[in-house]
Design a protein around this motif. Structure first.
Motif, PDB file in Angstrom:
ATOM      1  N   LEU A  12       4.800  65.194 -26.571  1.00 16.92           N
ATOM      2  CA  LEU A  12       4.591  66.683 -26.457  1.00 16.92           C
ATOM      3  C   LEU A  12       5.547  67.356 -27.399  1.00 16.92           C
ATOM      4  CD1 LEU A  12       3.741  68.776 -24.508  1.00 16.92           C
ATOM      5  CD2 LEU A  12       5.893  68.459 -23.219  1.00 16.92           C
ATOM      6  N   ARG A  13       6.831  66.845 -27.750  1.00 20.49           N
ATOM      7  CA  ARG A  13       7.360  67.453 -28.669  1.00 20.49           C
ATOM      8  C   ARG A  13       6.707  67.285 -30.252  1.00 20.49           C
ATOM      9  NH1 ARG A  13      13.397  67.743 -27.095  1.00 20.49           N
ATOM     10  NH2 ARG A  13      13.250  68.027 -24.895  1.00 20.49           N
ATOM     11  N   LEU A  14       6.120  66.132 -30.472  1.00 19.60           N
ATOM     12  CA  LEU A  14       5.664  65.874 -31.740  1.00 19.60           C
ATOM     13  C   LEU A  14       4.285  66.976 -31.917  1.00 19.60           C
ATOM     14  CD1 LEU A  14       5.875  62.101 -32.464  1.00 19.60           C
ATOM     15  CD2 LEU A  14       6.959  63.775 -33.611  1.00 19.60           C
ATOM     16  N   GLU A  15       3.611  66.738 -30.673  1.00 12.51           N
ATOM     17  CA  GLU A  15       2.281  67.734 -30.852  1.00 12.51           C
ATOM     18  C   GLU A  15       2.796  69.132 -31.103  1.00 12.51           C
ATOM     19  OE1 GLU A  15       0.086  66.887 -27.303  1.00 12.51           O
ATOM     20  OE2 GLU A  15      -0.363  64.786 -27.853  1.00 12.51           O
ATOM     21  N   GLU A  51       0.394  63.638 -40.745  1.00 14.06           N
ATOM     22  CA  GLU A  51       0.817  62.313 -41.214  1.00 14.06           C
ATOM     23  C   GLU A  51       2.194  61.983 -40.851  1.00 14.06           C
ATOM     24  OE1 GLU A  51       2.149  60.189 -45.573  1.00 14.06           O
ATOM     25  OE2 GLU A  51       0.251  61.520 -45.723  1.00 14.06           O
ATOM     26  N   LEU A  52       2.824  63.076 -40.963  1.00 19.84           N
ATOM     27  CA  LEU A  52       4.381  62.912 -40.636  1.00 19.84           C
ATOM     28  C   LEU A  52       4.345  62.848 -39.281  1.00 19.84           C
ATOM     29  CD1 LEU A  52       7.354  63.015 -41.260  1.00 19.84           C
ATOM     30  CD2 LEU A  52       7.515  65.417 -41.316  1.00 19.84           C
ATOM     31  N   CYS A  53       3.545  63.391 -38.368  1.00 15.02           N
ATOM     32  CA  CYS A  53       3.727  63.253 -36.988  1.00 15.02           C
ATOM     33  C   CYS A  53       3.263  62.047 -36.440  1.00 15.02           C
ATOM     34  CB  CYS A  53       2.655  64.658 -36.128  1.00 15.02           C
ATOM     35  SG  CYS A  53       2.331  64.327 -34.466  1.00 15.02           S
ATOM     36  N   GLN A  54       2.116  61.332 -36.941  1.00 14.37           N
ATOM     37  CA  GLN A  54       1.863  60.144 -36.646  1.00 14.37           C
ATOM     38  C   GLN A  54       3.116  59.080 -37.134  1.00 14.37           C
ATOM     39  OE1 GLN A  54      -1.650  59.403 -38.969  1.00 14.37           O
ATOM     40  NE2 GLN A  54      -2.955  60.394 -37.355  1.00 14.37           N
ATOM     41  N   ARG A  55       3.655  59.008 -38.317  1.00 19.53           N
ATOM     42  CA  ARG A  55       4.782  58.139 -38.937  1.00 19.53           C
ATOM     43  C   ARG A  55       5.855  58.182 -37.942  1.00 19.53           C
ATOM     44  NH1 ARG A  55       5.501  59.898 -44.733  1.00 19.53           N
ATOM     45  NH2 ARG A  55       7.637  60.421 -43.775  1.00 19.53           N
ATOM     46  N   LEU A 106       9.225  56.494 -33.264  1.00 22.72           N
ATOM     47  CA  LEU A 106       9.816  56.713 -32.012  1.00 22.72           C
ATOM     48  C   LEU A 106       9.336  56.007 -30.912  1.00 22.72           C
ATOM     49  CD1 LEU A 106      10.191  60.457 -32.444  1.00 22.72           C
ATOM     50  CD2 LEU A 106      12.269  58.946 -32.522  1.00 22.72           C
ATOM     51  N   LEU A 107       7.976  55.439 -31.119  1.00 19.93           N
ATOM     52  CA  LEU A 107       7.455  54.545 -29.785  1.00 19.93           C
ATOM     53  C   LEU A 107       7.175  53.291 -30.150  1.00 19.93           C
ATOM     54  CD1 LEU A 107       4.645  57.455 -29.119  1.00 19.93           C
ATOM     55  CD2 LEU A 107       6.489  56.912 -27.995  1.00 19.93           C
ATOM     56  N   ASN A 108       8.073  52.734 -31.235  1.00 25.43           N
ATOM     57  CA  ASN A 108       7.932  51.351 -31.470  1.00 25.43           C
ATOM     58  C   ASN A 108       6.762  50.946 -31.904  1.00 25.43           C
ATOM     59  OD1 ASN A 108      10.962  51.284 -30.717  1.00 25.43           O
ATOM     60  ND2 ASN A 108      10.453  51.140 -28.670  1.00 25.43           N
ATOM     61  N   ASP A 109       6.185  51.717 -32.920  1.00 21.97           N
ATOM     62  CA  ASP A 109       4.778  50.984 -33.227  1.00 21.97           C
ATOM     63  C   ASP A 109       3.531  50.815 -32.199  1.00 21.97           C
ATOM     64  OD1 ASP A 109       6.279  49.606 -36.081  1.00 21.97           O
ATOM     65  OD2 ASP A 109       5.392  51.489 -36.004  1.00 21.97           O
ATOM     66  N   SER A 110       4.172  50.467 -31.103  1.00 17.48           N
ATOM     67  CA  SER A 110       3.111  50.049 -30.031  1.00 17.48           C
ATOM     68  C   SER A 110       2.664  51.026 -29.099  1.00 17.48           C
ATOM     69  CB  SER A 110       3.786  49.135 -29.085  1.00 17.48           C
ATOM     70  OG  SER A 110       4.885  49.702 -28.223  1.00 17.48           O
ATOM     71  N   GLY A 111       3.166  52.431 -29.420  1.00 19.68           N
ATOM     72  CA  GLY A 111       2.723  53.356 -28.574  1.00 19.68           C
ATOM     73  C   GLY A 111       3.308  53.680 -27.371  1.00 19.68           C
ATOM     74  N   HIS A 112       4.289  52.951 -26.980  1.00 20.40           N
ATOM     75  CA  HIS A 112       5.191  52.940 -25.689  1.00 20.40           C
ATOM     76  C   HIS A 112       6.526  52.745 -26.139  1.00 20.40           C
ATOM     77  CE1 HIS A 112       1.242  52.312 -23.531  1.00 20.40           C
ATOM     78  NE2 HIS A 112       1.148  51.141 -24.231  1.00 20.40           N
ATOM     79  N   ALA A 113       7.148  53.514 -25.455  1.00 17.61           N
ATOM     80  CA  ALA A 113       8.899  53.545 -25.565  1.00 17.61           C
ATOM     81  C   ALA A 113       9.422  52.477 -24.472  1.00 17.61           C
ATOM     82  CB  ALA A 113       9.528  54.719 -25.148  1.00 17.61           C
TER      83      ALA A 113
END
Length: 168
Positions: free
Chosen positions: A106-109, A120-124, A129-136
């Motif tokens: 939500l904050r990144l969006e 690009e920065l949002c995705q990086r 922040l989500l440990n590359d897996s999409g999940h915290a």
């Protein structure tokens, strides 16, 4: 959020209802599903944990008995790291990682929608922040020993974002 102020004379004042309340009354609010926050009237210090602990310990003879003495003794004897692990396990079991993930997204969006960061920065940042897996993951959350190091990293990240915004 139900706000309760605790006065020096140990009286509790329910600011939402504009009346004094007892520990039993606070317990009723919680059982009804309300979120409760207790603060010291003078200092503003958060007293929620102490107050809820007191409610639990005063719960003798009601629906459930008091906490067993061996459990209380074990909690006192347990090291800080074990307590941190218990908090992480509880966080994970209550679905905390999904809440954190949703808040990060939500904050990144929001930053992306306002044009404060590029896609690009949002995705990086999302990947980091989500440990590359999409999940915290709750087990990867920092404990108290990591807080100071994390504060420094957050400050560096904030400076980098500020610099990127100025360069834009």
């Amino acid at each position: 959020m139900e706000l309760i102020k605790k006065y020096g004379n140990r009286k509790l004042y329910h600011t939402n209802a504009k009346q004094y309340i007892t520990l039993h009354g606070i317990a009723k609010l919680i059982r009804a599903g309300s979120d409760v926050r207790v603060v010291d009237n003078v200092t503003g210090e958060d007293l929620t944990v102490q107050t809820l602990s007191q409610i639990l310990l005063n719960n003798k003879g009601r629906r459930s008995g008091p906490l067993p003495i061996p459990l209380l003794s074990d909690l006192i004897q347990t090291s800080g790291e074990t307590l941190s692990q218990m908090r992480r396990n509880l966080f994970h079991s209550l679905g905390g990682s999904q809440i954190v993930e949703a808040e990060i997204r939500l904050r990144l969006e929001h930053l992306l929608d306002e044009g404060k960061i590029s896609e690009e920065l949002c995705q990086r940042m999302g990947q980091l922040l989500l440990n590359d897996s999409g999940h915290a993951h709750a087990e990867n959350l920092p404990d108290r020993s990591d807080v100071e190091r994390l504060k420094g990293q957050v400050e560096q990240l904030a400076n980098l974002v500020e610099q990127l915004l100025q360069d834009k």
